[in-house]
Write a protein that holds these residues in place. Structure first.
Motif, short mmCIF file in Angstrom:
data_model
loop_
_atom_site.label_atom_id
_atom_site.label_comp_id
_atom_site.label_asym_id
_atom_site.label_seq_id
_atom_site.Cartn_x
_atom_site.Cartn_y
_atom_site.Cartn_z
N ASN A 33 0.80 -1.21 0.00
CA ASN A 33 0.00 0.00 0.00
C ASN A 33 0.84 1.27 0.00
O ASN A 33 0.35 2.32 -0.38
N ALA A 61 -12.46 7.40 0.61
CA ALA A 61 -12.69 7.36 2.05
C ALA A 61 -12.14 6.04 2.58
O ALA A 61 -11.94 5.09 1.82
N VAL A 62 -11.91 6.00 3.88
CA VAL A 62 -11.73 4.70 4.53
C VAL A 62 -13.13 4.10 4.60
O VAL A 62 -14.06 4.74 5.08
N LEU A 63 -13.27 2.90 4.10
CA LEU A 63 -14.61 2.31 4.06
C LEU A 63 -15.16 2.15 5.47
O LEU A 63 -14.43 1.91 6.43
N LEU A 70 -12.29 -3.62 10.20
CA LEU A 70 -11.32 -2.58 9.87
C LEU A 70 -9.89 -2.99 10.23
O LEU A 70 -8.96 -2.81 9.44
N LYS A 71 -9.73 -3.53 11.41
CA LYS A 71 -8.37 -3.81 11.86
C LYS A 71 -7.69 -4.92 11.08
O LYS A 71 -6.48 -5.11 11.17
N ARG A 72 -8.50 -5.64 10.30
CA ARG A 72 -7.95 -6.75 9.51
C ARG A 72 -7.84 -6.40 8.03
O ARG A 72 -7.50 -7.26 7.21
N SER A 73 -8.14 -5.16 7.69
CA SER A 73 -8.29 -4.81 6.27
C SER A 73 -7.08 -4.06 5.73
O SER A 73 -6.73 -2.99 6.20
N HIS A 74 -6.49 -4.62 4.68
CA HIS A 74 -5.39 -3.92 4.02
C HIS A 74 -5.92 -2.86 3.07
O HIS A 74 -5.13 -2.12 2.47
N THR A 75 -7.22 -2.76 2.91
CA THR A 75 -7.79 -1.77 1.99
C THR A 75 -7.89 -0.39 2.64
O THR A 75 -8.32 0.56 2.02
N VAL A 76 -7.46 -0.28 3.89
CA VAL A 76 -7.63 0.97 4.62
C VAL A 76 -6.79 2.10 4.03
O VAL A 76 -7.15 3.26 4.12
N THR A 77 -5.69 1.77 3.40
CA THR A 77 -4.89 2.81 2.74
C THR A 77 -4.50 2.37 1.35
O THR A 77 -4.50 1.18 1.04
N SER A 78 -4.13 3.36 0.54
CA SER A 78 -3.68 3.08 -0.82
C SER A 78 -3.00 4.32 -1.36
O SER A 78 -3.24 5.42 -0.88
#
Lengths: 489, 489
Positions: A33, A61-63, A70-78
């Protein structure tokens, strides 16, 4: 080139993969990321495999997720797509670069300018994935309390497209004279001021950048709703869609091509590219095992909530390692019965436990081709021959292994069968996709450019262009011709 | 490192040069506006010379000029700064990358995200030149009929800065756990939701990108008006200003450093970098001849209108090759007498004809150092010693020759004198400029970071950070944890 219908392949990327469990898969790069080196290696491998384009997914946005997910999601940033693709343009030379940009939360002047700039920087490889931004959280990052309504978003999107493409046509291709002898840099007769005033947008123009190398960057669109399909039919040159199977793909293909024809367009100039996760291994069983392993890496706490949504009931009450209760045993639901039925069908066909099902729904539940290079190439050819696809928007289950399996196993098989290029034949993304260069509505003869020729017919003898044309006018002020450093910023 | 006060040098670029006549200068690249190769060679030469930063000027419109000036202007087009600098980040490794971005015609979420992304892509080399967009034409490209008032623009800019820097602080530096074993990717306690609601902006956050490498990209500001200076004093870390001479430079330097101190900041952490066009040659006379030649390349039709503005009278009536009429002979004017007086003084001191004067005002009339490496190094040291500058924002008269003269003649002379680095000592732009990494207002101890240390003090034992902190809350919906390809776009 083979006489067979040719496949187009684009890679639909999130830095760590689209699959929620992928960052835990052995050999993955969980820091992709914000580690450019990994993305550079991905795009270079895709270019070596002659992919049409590298397509960067995006969010504004952060979904909105519960903390457990959330704490398990690598999609939080890009990375942000324009900056990322501009950087990647310098380590590649042929592959297309598709960026997602929102018509709801951005301005057409900015969007037109950034894509034109990316197209110049990359020598004609830019594509714009038009999105109206479906994620409601985004509105709150742009001054609104509520998400903009679906129909309003699509109405604005259509107008936004007209403005952006109009701005791209601000300069004739031969506007720049650059004659040092006479001191004429640009021909003012070949600059067009848009003066757009519509329901949602008011933009004067002209754009302050030369016409893109491709005329316009390639237009990509993804919506599958009624207004989404219509927008695609009227504007898109590549459609990224998500049919669940070949029958749905065929129906969607016919619908969008039919709408394009009805809108007066050549249906050949709109490529339908269903999204598919592709997992290639040496045997079908090995591929299936890898998928089960991947799904098992979606943490049960977040996976089970995804399954619950699809079932319309709290699935955490079931035995994770047992099989799904039968339809009769499930509590009644107000949620979508189609969705529940497809979960039940999947559980049955693959014999999945509740935990495995949850991993599937928490990971990636869309169309997937899981098998060997041969079995997947067969499947792709089936779609191609059935007019269900002109190619695929490929997502990778995990990176880098999943990508390498596609480029090193599947692509050579497709090339051997003569359905995928072994070399790029052109240099621009339009050329890879077999799309014509759009005419400049203000300076070119429409009939002339219909067949994709690049030459400009200048104004003067072209009635339609002439009528539409409004010249850049001096506005009586010479203030801005003064040079002061403050004005430069 | 020398014990002498060190000079900082940034290059303030337009692709073809800031000077209107530069595209006609022998050896110039008139197509640099959309030819990346030239810009790559410029930035690489500047990096080899150890410049602090490459600074891209920008506009959000084609400037409003009469057709006679427009057709001779190479400023009519340019690359867009984010895409350009992202591309250039890949062919350089140390030099800073400063992009101009408007607080009036853009959104803080976009701006925060693009700069954070550029900072990650470049390993900590991004800078944001905050502008409020002085050019009235821009408003018409963003839906407005009238330019936003000066005071309103500055008020919004101040709030915009708070929002952008707040968004950059969305994640603690150690927020990303990425523990594949336990499946925890990010610590939700180390994500901050901004929830900003101000007079002009409402932005929820968090930003969807990790904290920039530099904490925050370096803040650059250029305004010299009363609110411009105040904004600089409160926010800027590098100030790009345009004093006309060393006395004006000294006054501005003292004023801005004083305001910064009054605002509770360390004046060492705001670098004052006056803009100067630098023309180096082997003799002073040769340099002056080159300048006269360059000015002569501004076409008389556009040059004379610039002179007319500065004089407040139509200068086209005078003999181009005669000298300027005396003050008594000039018609009365309602325009600025200061401006007229400086034209008259310049004509006298350099003995310029009307044509030469027009070329000067049509080309570049700001601060210029024209001479040999020795004479210019003397001048720069004078400014440094007089506390009139911490360095310079260098503009080049023509490219590539003017840039090469600076990097090959002036820079070695400055290095020989021990006032300019011979090697980069750090890797980030903050390190080049001697600026501390900003504390994360939500997760770090302010006292701790005051001296520029990079370590993060995590939350829990820090009262002020703790008080300000609001945790990212789950909003009860698990909808977004479902994985469907449509939501990814």
């Amino acid at each position: 080139m083979s006489s067979k219908k040719q496949l187009h392949l684009t890679a639909f990327m999130r830095p760590v993969s689209l699959h929620t469990g992928a960052w835990r898969y052995p050999g993955s790069y969980p820091d992709a990321n914000f580690n450019l080196k990994h993305l550079m290696s991905f795009i270079q491998a895709l270019e070596a495999a002659k992919f049409d384009a590298f397509f960067m997914a995006d969010h504004l946005a952060v979904l909105n997720m519960p903390v457990e997910a959330l704490k398990r999601s690598h999609t939080v940033t890009s990375f942000e797509p324009f900056t990322l693709l501009s950087a990647l343009s310098q380590v590649t030379s042929r592959i297309g670069l598709a960026a997602t940009a929102s018509t709801t939360y951005d301005e057409p002047y900015h969007i037109a300018r950034r894509f034109a700039s990316l197209d110049h920087l990359s020598d004609g490889r830019a594509a714009w994935n038009i999105v109206t931004t479906g994620n409601p959280e985004s509105s709150k990052n742009f001054g609104l309390d509520e998400h903009v309504q679906h129909s309003e978003r699509y109405k604005r999107a259509r107008e936004f497209y007209d403005v952006v493409t109009g701005l791209w046509d601000s300069f004739a291709d031969d506007a720049f004279v650059r004659d040092a002898e006479t001191g004429v840099y640009v021909d003012p007769e070949k600059i067009h001021t848009l003066n757009h005033k519509g329901d949602d947008l008011k933009v004067k123009g002209p754009l302050n950048i030369a016409r893109p190398v491709q005329g316009w960057p390639v237009i990509v669109q993804a919506g599958q709703s009624e207004p989404g399909r219509q927008l695609a039919a009227e504007t898109a040159e590549a459609v990224f869609c998500s049919p669940k199977d070949i029958d749905a793909g065929q129906a969607l293909y016919a619908d969008i091509k039919g709408r394009a024809k009805a809108a007066g367009r050549n249906p050949e100039h709109i490529k339908i590219l269903p999204a598919a996760m592709i997992l290639v291994a040496d045997t079908v069983e090995e591929a299936q095992q890898k998928r089960l392993k991947l799904d098992s890496l979606v943490h049960y706490d977040s996976a089970i909530s995804s399954l619950s949504i699809s079932l319309g009931t709290d699935a955490s009450k079931f035995d994770p390692d047992g099989s799904l209760p039968s339809e009769d045993e499930l509590p009644a639901t107000n949620a979508s019965h189609t969705s529940r039925a497809s979960v039940i069908a999947l559980a049955k066909s693959e014999g999945l436990t509740v935990r495995q099902l949850a991993g599937r729904y928490g990971g990636y539940a869309g169309l997937a081709f899981v098998g060997t290079a041969e079995s997947i190439a067969d499947e792709m050819e089936r779609w191609l021959d059935a007019d269900a696809a002109d190619g695929f928007t490929v997502t990778f289950p995990f990176l880098p292994e999943g990508l390498e399996a596609v480029t090193q196993k599947l692509v050579p098989e497709l090339q051997r069968r003569g359905v995928f290029r072994t070399e790029y034949e052109g240099s621009t993304l339009r050329e890879h996709l077999g799309l014509p260069r759009p005419v400049n509505r203000f300076f070119e003869n429409a009939e002339h450019a219909q067949n994709g020729e690049l030459k400009t017919v200048t104004n003067g003898n072209v009635k339609s262009a002439n009528n539409a044309k409004r010249k850049l006018k001096s506005e009586g002020s010479i203030q801005e011709s003064r040079r002061s450093s403050r004005r430069r910023v």
